[in-house]
Design a protein around this motif. Structure first.
Motif, PDB file in Angstrom:
ATOM      1  N   THR A  48      -1.279   2.025   0.283  1.00  0.00           N
ATOM      2  CA  THR A  48      -0.711   2.638  -0.919  1.00  0.00           C
ATOM      3  C   THR A  48      -1.489   2.276  -2.180  1.00  0.00           C
ATOM      4  O   THR A  48      -2.270   1.341  -2.205  1.00  0.00           O
ATOM      5  CB  THR A  48       0.766   2.202  -1.092  1.00  0.00           C
TER       6      THR A  48
ATOM      7  N   PHE B 153       4.850   3.665  -9.996  1.00  0.00           N
ATOM      8  CA  PHE B 153       4.397   2.359  -9.510  1.00  0.00           C
ATOM      9  C   PHE B 153       3.123   1.933 -10.244  1.00  0.00           C
ATOM     10  O   PHE B 153       2.942   0.764 -10.560  1.00  0.00           O
ATOM     11  CB  PHE B 153       4.170   2.403  -7.999  1.00  0.00           C
TER      12      PHE B 153
ATOM     13  N   HIS C 235      10.164   8.558   0.070  1.00  0.00           N
ATOM     14  CA  HIS C 235      10.145   7.275  -0.635  1.00  0.00           C
ATOM     15  C   HIS C 235      11.213   6.339  -0.078  1.00  0.00           C
ATOM     16  O   HIS C 235      12.409   6.657  -0.121  1.00  0.00           O
ATOM     17  CB  HIS C 235      10.396   7.471  -2.131  1.00  0.00           C
TER      18      HIS C 235
ATOM     19  N   HIS D 144       5.492   8.599   1.812  1.00  0.00           N
ATOM     20  CA  HIS D 144       4.559   8.601   0.682  1.00  0.00           C
ATOM     21  C   HIS D 144       4.547   7.238  -0.009  1.00  0.00           C
ATOM     22  O   HIS D 144       3.514   6.766  -0.465  1.00  0.00           O
ATOM     23  CB  HIS D 144       4.983   9.699  -0.300  1.00  0.00           C
ATOM     24  N   ALA D 145       5.709   6.610  -0.106  1.00  0.00           N
ATOM     25  CA  ALA D 145       5.791   5.309  -0.770  1.00  0.00           C
ATOM     26  C   ALA D 145       6.774   4.414  -0.045  1.00  0.00           C
ATOM     27  O   ALA D 145       7.845   4.854   0.366  1.00  0.00           O
ATOM     28  CB  ALA D 145       6.212   5.483  -2.228  1.00  0.00           C
ATOM     29  N   LEU D 146       6.378   3.160   0.104  1.00  0.00           N
ATOM     30  CA  LEU D 146       7.216   2.197   0.818  1.00  0.00           C
ATOM     31  C   LEU D 146       7.276   0.936  -0.032  1.00  0.00           C
ATOM     32  O   LEU D 146       6.324   0.173  -0.097  1.00  0.00           O
ATOM     33  CB  LEU D 146       6.582   1.905   2.188  1.00  0.00           C
ATOM     34  N   GLN D 147       8.400   0.779  -0.743  1.00  0.00           N
ATOM     35  CA  GLN D 147       8.568  -0.432  -1.553  1.00  0.00           C
ATOM     36  C   GLN D 147       9.105  -1.523  -0.663  1.00  0.00           C
ATOM     37  O   GLN D 147      10.062  -1.305   0.095  1.00  0.00           O
ATOM     38  CB  GLN D 147       9.576  -0.166  -2.669  1.00  0.00           C
TER      39      GLN D 147
ATOM     40  N   HIS E 296      12.285  10.927  -6.623  1.00  0.00           N
ATOM     41  CA  HIS E 296      10.871  11.239  -6.819  1.00  0.00           C
ATOM     42  C   HIS E 296      10.523  12.697  -6.507  1.00  0.00           C
ATOM     43  O   HIS E 296       9.365  13.077  -6.540  1.00  0.00           O
ATOM     44  CB  HIS E 296      10.002  10.337  -5.927  1.00  0.00           C
TER      45      HIS E 296
ATOM     46  N   ASP F 174       4.791  -3.856  -5.772  1.00  0.00           N
ATOM     47  CA  ASP F 174       5.903  -4.779  -5.500  1.00  0.00           C
ATOM     48  C   ASP F 174       5.461  -6.225  -5.661  1.00  0.00           C
ATOM     49  O   ASP F 174       6.198  -7.061  -6.184  1.00  0.00           O
ATOM     50  CB  ASP F 174       6.427  -4.597  -4.072  1.00  0.00           C
TER      51      ASP F 174
END
Lengths: 154, 120
Positions: A113, A72, B48, B85-88, B33, A128
């Motif tokens: 994040t 990212f 993720h 850990h990650a949230l898109q 990941h 994003d």
């Protein structure tokens, strides 16, 4: 694609601004307790204030622009490169080098994040948002308005 | 029996309850990941996520505000050790979803219903 190596070498330079070691050292004081660390101390807030104001475009990321440690963060750096952000107006902070910064920036921005982009001291968003603003033209507009892109080549 | 996907369940129920989405898609990208340095020693199969939400609750809100709404719902799950850990996020209003579909259709050259297409 000719512009890319040029840009990335410029980013490398920008990634280690003179202020960086000082910044890191401000975060190196030992943490007193895990509970205390959950609150943003005045000192940490001040250091982040300074970091956010250190350049017109500031990215808090994992790793460095030339070697991002997370997909990212990599995507965000690539977008800024594609947008033609002027390396002289850009600074990146590697949150992996400093745990207090890593936790502090989350509270400071009220954003859980990394990466996080600031333009003119204002929080823009995470990966994003950066990518979608890149795709819909909003990012180009913002960066142009703030005069932080390299002038188009004649 | 305990759920095999407690975090995904929690995402779904909290978003559904708070935002009444007209469209909700949750993708678990954790397997993509698992080799990451940051994931060393993490055995969780739910680290993720990629979430697409369409909700009227996002109207008149900028993207950061929309993302914060979702982050706020998942605050606990994101803060805890071994949590998310990650949230898109892709956050749209119903209106934006329609516009986006029209745009995608136009780019692909797919005829939109009710439009006549000439054969070339």
């Amino acid at each position: 694609m000719i512009a890319r190596p040029l840009l990335s070498s410029a980013f490398r330079q920008a990634a280690r601004p003179a202020a960086a070691p000082k910044f890191a050292s401000r975060f190196s004081y030992p943490r007193i307790s895990p509970i205390a660390a959950r609150f943003l101390s005045a000192e940490t807030k001040q250091a982040i204030d300074k970091a956010v104001a250190s350049a017109p475009v500031v990215l808090f990321m994992k790793g460095t622009p030339e070697t991002p440690q997370c997909g990212f963060s990599r995507a965000s750096i690539q977008v800024l490169g594609l947008q033609g952000v002027d390396p002289a107006k850009f600074t990146a902070f590697n949150v992996l080098e400093d745990e207090a910064l890593r936790q502090g920036i989350k509270e400071y921005s009220e954003w859980p994040t990394i990466p996080q982009l600031y333009v003119d001291k204002e929080f823009v968003g995470g990966c994003d948002i950066i990518v979608s603003m890149h795709q819909n033209g909003e990012l180009a507009k913002l960066l142009e308005e703030k005069k932080v892109v390299v002038a188009a080549e004649e | 029996m305990a759920s095999q996907t407690p975090l995904e369940d929690s995402l779904r129920s909290k978003i559904t309850e708070a935002l009444s989405p007209t469209f909700l898609e949750i993708h678990n990208d954790s397997h993509l990941h698992s080799h990451h340095k940051a994931m060393q020693g993490n055995t969780s199969a739910e680290t993720h996520f990629r979430v697409v939400i369409t909700s009227a609750a996002f109207e008149k809100k900028m993207q950061p505000a929309r993302h914060r709404m979702v982050y706020a719902l998942m605050k606990e799950e994101m803060a805890k050790e071994g949590g998310i850990h990650a949230l898109q996020l892709r956050t749209r209003t119903p209106e934006e979803e329609v516009r986006q579909k029209e745009k995608e259709a136009a780019e692909k050259g797919v005829p939109i219903e009710g439009q006549e297409v000439e054969n070339v």
